[in-house]
Design a protein around this motif. Structure first.
Motif, PDB file in Angstrom:
ATOM      1  N   ARG A   1       0.320  10.545  16.339  1.00 27.81           N
ATOM      2  CA  ARG A   1       0.077   9.685  15.180  1.00 27.81           C
ATOM      3  C   ARG A   1      -0.633   8.381  15.557  1.00 27.81           C
ATOM      4  O   ARG A   1      -1.006   7.601  14.708  1.00 27.81           O
TER       5      ARG A   1
ATOM      6  N   ARG B   1      -6.493   8.537  15.507  1.00 25.87           N
ATOM      7  CA  ARG B   1      -7.138   9.269  14.423  1.00 25.87           C
ATOM      8  C   ARG B   1      -7.941  10.376  15.081  1.00 25.87           C
ATOM      9  O   ARG B   1      -8.699  10.121  16.007  1.00 25.87           O
TER      10      ARG B   1
ATOM     11  N   ARG C   1      -3.326  19.718  13.478  1.00 30.80           N
ATOM     12  CA  ARG C   1      -3.294  18.472  12.708  1.00 30.80           C
ATOM     13  C   ARG C   1      -4.448  17.529  13.053  1.00 30.80           C
ATOM     14  O   ARG C   1      -4.270  16.450  13.614  1.00 30.80           O
TER      15      ARG C   1
ATOM     16  N   THR D   1      -1.857   5.905   0.206  1.00 27.36           N
ATOM     17  CA  THR D   1      -2.514   5.753   1.492  1.00 27.36           C
ATOM     18  C   THR D   1      -1.673   6.230   2.665  1.00 27.36           C
ATOM     19  O   THR D   1      -2.166   6.299   3.764  1.00 27.36           O
TER      20      THR D   1
ATOM     21  N   PRO E   1      -0.269   8.578   5.287  1.00 25.94           N
ATOM     22  CA  PRO E   1      -0.885   9.830   5.746  1.00 25.94           C
ATOM     23  C   PRO E   1       0.105  10.981   5.707  1.00 25.94           C
ATOM     24  O   PRO E   1       1.314  10.758   5.719  1.00 25.94           O
ATOM     25  N   PRO E   2      -0.407  12.219   5.664  1.00 21.28           N
ATOM     26  CA  PRO E   2       0.488  13.382   5.743  1.00 21.28           C
ATOM     27  C   PRO E   2       1.176  13.389   7.100  1.00 21.28           C
ATOM     28  O   PRO E   2       0.661  12.815   8.058  1.00 21.28           O
TER      29      PRO E   2
ATOM     30  N   GLY F   1       2.370  13.895  10.719  1.00 17.45           N
ATOM     31  CA  GLY F   1       1.657  14.395  11.894  1.00 17.45           C
ATOM     32  C   GLY F   1       0.268  13.834  12.036  1.00 17.45           C
ATOM     33  O   GLY F   1      -0.385  14.046  13.038  1.00 17.45           O
ATOM     34  N   TYR F   2      -0.211  13.137  11.035  1.00 14.28           N
ATOM     35  CA  TYR F   2      -1.548  12.556  11.121  1.00 14.28           C
ATOM     36  C   TYR F   2      -1.440  11.052  11.315  1.00 14.28           C
ATOM     37  O   TYR F   2      -0.531  10.414  10.783  1.00 14.28           O
ATOM     38  N   ALA F   3      -2.401  10.497  12.042  1.00 13.05           N
ATOM     39  CA  ALA F   3      -2.483   9.041  12.113  1.00 13.05           C
ATOM     40  C   ALA F   3      -2.996   8.542  10.775  1.00 13.05           C
ATOM     41  O   ALA F   3      -3.726   9.253  10.095  1.00 13.05           O
ATOM     42  N   PRO F   4      -2.602   7.336  10.362  1.00 10.67           N
ATOM     43  CA  PRO F   4      -3.169   6.814   9.117  1.00 10.67           C
ATOM     44  C   PRO F   4      -4.690   6.782   9.248  1.00 10.67           C
ATOM     45  O   PRO F   4      -5.225   6.483  10.311  1.00 10.67           O
ATOM     46  N   LEU F   5      -5.385   7.098   8.154  1.00  8.16           N
ATOM     47  CA  LEU F   5      -6.838   7.160   8.206  1.00  8.16           C
ATOM     48  C   LEU F   5      -7.417   5.778   8.498  1.00  8.16           C
ATOM     49  O   LEU F   5      -8.447   5.636   9.132  1.00  8.16           O
ATOM     50  N   LEU F   6      -6.729   4.755   8.005  1.00  8.67           N
ATOM     51  CA  LEU F   6      -7.239   3.406   8.216  1.00  8.67           C
ATOM     52  C   LEU F   6      -6.206   2.595   8.957  1.00  8.67           C
ATOM     53  O   LEU F   6      -5.019   2.637   8.636  1.00  8.67           O
ATOM     54  N   LYS F   7      -6.685   1.849   9.923  1.00  5.35           N
ATOM     55  CA  LYS F   7      -5.761   1.014  10.689  1.00  5.35           C
ATOM     56  C   LYS F   7      -5.268  -0.130   9.802  1.00  5.35           C
ATOM     57  O   LYS F   7      -5.910  -0.512   8.834  1.00  5.35           O
TER      58      LYS F   7
ATOM     59  N   ASN G   1      -7.312  -1.788   6.512  1.00  7.82           N
ATOM     60  CA  ASN G   1      -6.790  -1.355   5.252  1.00  7.82           C
ATOM     61  C   ASN G   1      -6.189  -2.519   4.475  1.00  7.82           C
ATOM     62  O   ASN G   1      -6.415  -2.682   3.281  1.00  7.82           O
TER      63      ASN G   1
END
Lengths: 530, 648
Positions: free
Chosen positions: A275, A278, A307, B208, B210-211, B213-219, B223
């Motif tokens: 996580r 990106r 993922r 905003t 994230p799902p 297991g994913y990193a947030p799209l925007l730091k 953001n």
């Protein structure tokens, strides 16, 4: 002089203790006491010194040496710091260095071959559907990426004309600063609606759209897994993002899985949280340099499993695939939501100028402040948006254009495949065709040789009235090959359009067949003779 | 440090004195951030100017039934301006040069009738009083008078200034404190809102997350800034325009159902005076008459684009003749045009320099130069903005040390500057920089995105303005979006350079070519500017632009605002500082029918928010006066007289 431990912890006791302490200090520091102590110091020191010499002469020697060494270390040693070594250069020496320094020439010197090439360059003088006038000669256009023939449609031209009448030509400003014309916004909305995405953002150049979008999301410390066959704008985007990048073999899903597994293993080994990064898989829908499709369903399965987010560049596939021209996702029947960031072009299938990025509001909105090509560049003239909207409306009204394009592409690929001495390297359904010299023929040729032959074939086609071009790569990319860069095989690059008639395509195949036969024969003769 | 602060304070006090003493007839000049006083000759007021602009033909003209353009071009009749030759000035030579050039061109165009004999050939000609004589034939041009900013002080303003650093007025301590405080409050409240939003699940921005297991799209910071700071005042940017971007525009009003998170266009529109567009020479104003008849036929012969790269099938005869004209215009052997101004820089620089080379870049250079430099793989160093001495120091150091670690000599060194800095409104000290560059034998790249067409007696950009021979600049780059009302950009240079770039730059080999329509637009605009359309429209446009911008700048300085940049530059930034004033200025101006750009982070440093006024040749003097009235009102409302008073 420590405080008396017998003192109680009440406040009054404390003040008394402080008072006593203060008295003691004053006594100690009273003028006479200090004077006495100071006056007695040399004598005491001498006594101590003599005592020391007498009882431990070894100490004195060693310690004196140590003290001297420290003094030398601090004050006398010349510090030689390699990083600051040249700061000792005198002005005169710098002048001399400046005098001696000779830069390389800015660009490689003039090449007489370039003059010749420039004189032969294809200059378009008129365009009418698939017919163009090049260098004063009428011919059939087999080179422009106007896949659906929309650029020359009356409706599109009329929309452009109306926009010119209303807005003039330029928009005179970046989108943020009164360079947003209402048609820009409307075109974005139309594109988002057409693709079923939340929002779209338009850039004034298709390539800049690609090379601005990715760096808006991927930054230093992020991870990109890219196909090694991606074309230049994506390559630039990867460079600009400064993210960590790993490549997988072109269109090889097994290799992609290998890379993904490696990363996952590394995560486990280094105890890294996925996580924190990106992560994007970066692919083209239709590869410009290869003419093949990205295997989207397999890719999406992998991306879900490991993922990753998906960046899909549909610059060439938009408008050409799917039942209604929505591109690759429609072609493979996968939901658009699985593609997080997608670039489409309005300067290819839609025959206008510019590119767009579509996605969720979050994706698009972020680019309005962070997409360099959007934020810091003037917007495209309003007529380009009007033309794109008109073209999009036509595409919606006439989805059969896409089917027609497919038929033409398949027919042309098959017909070209039958030409002796040539081979079609692109996929059958691709509207961008890459045709090379058959491996059996070109066995033992150098790259330059094959390029020359293909160039001659293209030239002969032009003479026969068919505008055919070879795939070209920048001098930089060619140069990079010697340093391990990848360059697709040389090829004739044909672009087929939905409005090419069968007769035109037949003519083109015939022209290529004749040219190839002539050139290959001549070349074979030349090789034998040489 | 303390001493520096004291100095700053002292300067502020000086500014404070300015307004008091102005009435006493002493001429104060704010130059390079310090104050100079000149006894006598109080600044001429606009009233005087109005009286000098009395030519009856030059009052108003009709465009499409609307009064658009008053001919303010006759400007002021000050001593120096009236006798341009009397000034000992580097332009004299240049003007001779350029006039010689135009004699040759007019000789070549002898078949096309002269302006006086054929006014009907171009309908735009009767917007202006008839020209009595061709300027090229009568030596120094007389009919178009140019407003010299400090013409009353002989010698002071002869040279284009910017020979020293520091046109920027320092932020006052009060503004600095309140600005930081403002951001602190905004950030604090942003976090509080985030906190409660997360707690109660009632935030507008919940989607905003994230799902799993994913990193947030925007730091976080990217953001956060967008969500909690930018969105609050989002209505100040991207206001859609539904008319030509000329001197007056119609702006679509927008509503937001969710506190500015999304903006929806409404049916309501508002007529505004446009001080936001880069329409420097006003081609958006008179497009119907000046360019339309030359652009439309292209649409018949071509599509709007060729859908192909230049090296494939993307070159048309429009491209070829445009390139020839651009090269002739800027005084270089050859030119290459690109589809996008941003792309021109970002694809040319990597073709010129790479690993082992050094780019020495001005600290204020545009984002496209930064992108190109980063993509090139060359090492980038910066020098103090517009400071030739700093450039020299960096150069000496770089050449003496060589590449880092290996200490081998650099392969190439490329110095990159801009003609006019788009956020600062400053004009490049090209003369000083060229001197240094020549002394050290490095290459020079000048980005003329804003200066081409806008600077110089004949609009030939920074070289002409600074009196530099174009041959001394290796690469001249410019864009067509600003002065020419088109799109895209060009690179001009030696023939070998251009031939190489055609084959080496991605913009030429891979990217789609410039639209043919735009080619003919720019071609036409250039012809007008060069006077090859048989009128002197171009010259008048250039003069009008300069007069308008100098007038606007002078009045703003008089108002006591902190104004950045140089005279003669059409970009006039006025400092706002406080984040709240960004929104307030933009909204209040818009309510009063003034479309003006406000700029904040990330385009400027976070404390130096500003409004940026772009003046155009399409503005009449009346419109400028009206704009100044509105601005003065806003200046009072928002307390922006920072030069008069520490607290604005």
């Amino acid at each position: 002089m420590a405080a008396d431990p017998s003192l109680g912890d009440s406040f009054i006791d404390l003040t008394i203790a402080l008072e006593q302490l203060w008295q003691q200090v004053r006594r100690e520091l009273s003028r006479d006491g200090v004077k006495e102590w100071l006056l007695g110091a040399p004598a005491r020191y001498k006594k101590w010194w003599l005592h020391l010499v007498e009882h431990a002469p070894g100490h004195v020697v060693v310690e004196t040496a140590l003290i001297l060494f420290i003094i030398w270390l601090i004050f006398l040693r010349k510090t030689v710091d390699p990083s600051k070594e040249d700061s000792f250069l005198s002005e005169k020496e710098i002048d001399q260095l400046v005098e001696e320094w000779q830069p390389e020439p800015l660009v490689p010197g003039p090449d007489p071959a370039w003059d010749e090439e420039d004189a032969q360059a294809l200059v378009v003088e008129e365009v009418d559907g698939t017919r163009v006038v090049v260098n004063g000669k009428k011919m059939i256009n087999m080179a422009s990426f106007d896949f659906l023939g929309l650029a020359g449609r009356g409706e599109v031209k009329e929309a452009a004309r109306a926009a010119l009448n209303k807005y003039g030509c330029g928009s005179c400003g970046p989108r943020g600063f009164y360079g947003s014309i209402d048609v820009h916004v409307m075109a974005e909305q139309a594109m988002a609606a057409f693709l079923g995405a939340e929002e779209a953002i338009s850039y004034s150049d298709a390539a800049s759209s690609v090379s601005s979008t990715l760096p808006a999301f991927a930054k230093k410390g992020d991870l990109l897994i890219a196909d090694e066959g991606v074309y230049e704008p994506i390559q630039t985007a990867i460079n600009l993002s400064r993210a960590q990048v790993r490549y997988f073999r072109h269109n090889d899903m097994e290799d992609l899985e290998r890379v993904l597994r490696e990363v996952a293993e590394e995560d486990r080994r280094l105890d890294r949280n996925e996580r924190e990064q990106r992560r994007f898989i970066v692919v083209e829908g239709l590869y410009k340099n290869f003419g093949d499709l990205c295997p989207l369903p397999a890719l999406i399965a992998l991306k879900r499993q490991y993922r990753y987010r998906l960046y899909l560049d549909q610059t060439f596939s938009f408008g050409c695939f799917g039942t209604a021209g929505r591109g690759l996702a429609e072609h493979f029947g996968v939901p658009l939501a699985d593609v997080e960031v997608m670039s489409v072009s309005i300067s290819h299938a839609l025959g206008s100028v510019g590119g767009m990025c579509v996605g969720t509001s979050e994706v698009v909105d972020h680019q309005r402040l962070s997409g360099a090509g959007y934020c810091y560049s003037a917007s495209a003239p309003p007529f380009t948006s009007s033309a794109a909207m008109a073209a999009l409306a036509l595409l919606e009204k006439e989805p059969e254009l896409v089917t027609k394009l497919r038929e033409n592409a398949v027919w042309l690929a098959r017909a070209l495949g039958k030409i002796p001495g040539l081979e079609v390297r692109s996929q059958e359904i691709s509207p961008v065709l890459h045709v090379g010299v058959a491996k059996a023929v070109s066995d033992g040729w150098t790259r330059e040789e094959e390029e020359r032959v293909l160039q001659a074939i293209a030239r002969a086609c032009v003479d026969a009235g068919y505008a055919v071009v070879t795939s070209k790569y920048t001098l930089l990319d060619v140069e990079a090959v010697s340093k391990g860069g990848l360059l697709p095989e040389p090829s004739l690059r044909l672009a087929v359009s939905a409005v090419h008639t069968r007769a035109e395509l037949e003519g083109a195949v015939e022209a290529i067949r004749r040219s190839a036969a002539g050139v290959l024969k001549k070349h074979a003769g030349g090789r034998k003779g040489g | 440090m303390e001493q520096k602060n004291r100095l700053k304070k002292k300067r502020i006090l000086h500014f404070g004195d300015l307004s008091l003493s102005e009435s006493s007839g002493v001429r104060w000049v704010i130059s390079h951030g310090s104050i100079m006083a000149f006894p006598g000759s109080p600044p001429q007021t606009s009233g005087e100017e109005a009286t000098t602009t009395s030519s009856p033909a030059a009052t108003t003209a009709m465009t499409n039934g609307k009064a658009r353009r008053s001919l303010s071009t006759s400007g002021r009749t000050s001593r120096a301006a009236a006798t341009p030759t009397s000034r000992s000035n580097p332009f004299a030579k240049l003007r001779r040069l350029s006039s010689r050039k135009s004699t040759t061109t007019s000789a070549a165009d002898a078949r096309s009738t002269g302006p006086s004999s054929a006014p009907a050939s171009s309908s735009s000609s009767h917007f202006f009083p008839p020209v009595t004589s061709q300027p090229a034939q009568t030596g120094p041009p007389a009919p178009v008078k140019i407003d010299r900013p400090f013409s009353t002080v002989a010698g002071l303003r002869d040279m284009p200034k910017s020979y020293e650093r520091g046109h920027e007025v320092p932020i006052t301590w009060f503004a600095a404190i309140t600005t930081y405080f403002g951001y602190a409050v905004l950030i604090l409240f942003g976090h509080i809102r985030d906190f409660f939003g997360r707690l109660f699940g009632m935030s507008r921005y919940l989607a905003t997350s994230p799902p799993p297991g994913y990193a947030p799209l925007l730091k976080d910071w990217e953001n956060f800034y967008t969500r909690r700071l930018y969105h609050r005042i989002r209505d100040c940017w991207e206001r859609p325009v539904c008319s030509a971007p000329g001197g007056r525009i119609t702006v679509v009003e927008r509503d937001s159902p969710d506190g500015n998170k999304t903006m929806l266009m409404t049916k309501r529109t508002r007529e505004c005076l446009n001080l936001g567009s880069y329409n420097y020479l006003g081609f958006a104003d008179d497009w119907q008459t000046s360019c339309k008849s030359h652009v439309m036929p292209t649409l018949d012969n071509f599509n709007s684009c060729l859908c192909s790269a230049r090296m494939d099938l993307g070159t048309s005869r429009e491209h070829v003749r445009l390139e020839e004209l651009v090269a002739r215009y800027v005084g270089k052997e050859a030119a290459l045009v690109y589809n996008m101004g941003f792309g021109t820089n970002s694809t040319t620089i990597p073709a010129l320099v790479g690993r082992g080379s050094l780019i020495i870049s001005d600290t204020m250079n545009h984002s496209s130069i930064v992108a190109g430099s980063r993509a090139s793989g060359a090492l980038v160093r910066t020098f103090v903005h517009n400071d030739a001495a700093s450039l020299e120091r960096v150069l000496r150091d770089a050449i003496a040390r060589g590449m880092p670690r290996t200490h081998r000599p650099w392969r190439k060194i490329l110095v990159m500057v801009e003609g006019i800095y788009s956020m600062e409104g400053e004009i490049c000290n090209l003369k000083g920089i060229v001197e240094v560059v020549k002394r050290y034998g490095v290459y020079l790249y000048v980005d003329e995105a804003h200066s081409i067409g806008a600077l110089g007696e004949t609009g030939r950009g920074i070289c002409e303005y600074a009196g530099v021979d174009p041959a001394d600049v290796d690469i001249l780059m410019g864009t067509f979006t600003k002065s020419f009302g088109g799109m895209g950009g060009y690179i001009a240079g030696d023939k070998a350079l251009i031939q190489y770039l055609r084959r080496a730059s991605a913009g030429s080999v891979y990217h789609n070519s410039l639209s043919t329509l735009v080619c003919s637009q720019v071609y036409r605009a250039l012809r007008v500017i060069m006077g090859e359309d048989g009128t002197d429209t171009g010259r008048r446009k250039i003069a009008a632009l300069r007069n308008n911008s100098n007038h606007m700048r002078r009045e703003l300085i008089k108002m006591g605002c902190h104004v950045y940049g140089d005279y003669d530059s059409p970009i006039i930034p006025v400092m706002l500082y406080n984040p709240t004033k960004i929104a307030a200025f933009s909204r209040e101006a818009f309510m009063r029918g003034l479309a003006v750009v406000v700029v904040g982070f990330p385009a400027t440093p976070i404390v130096l928010s500003r409004t940026r006024i772009c003046v155009s040749a399409g503005h009449t003097r009346k419109e400028i006066e009206r704009a100044l009235e509105v601005i003065e009102e806003l200046v009072d409302l928002l307390r922006l007289r920072y030069a008069n008073n520490v607290m604005g």
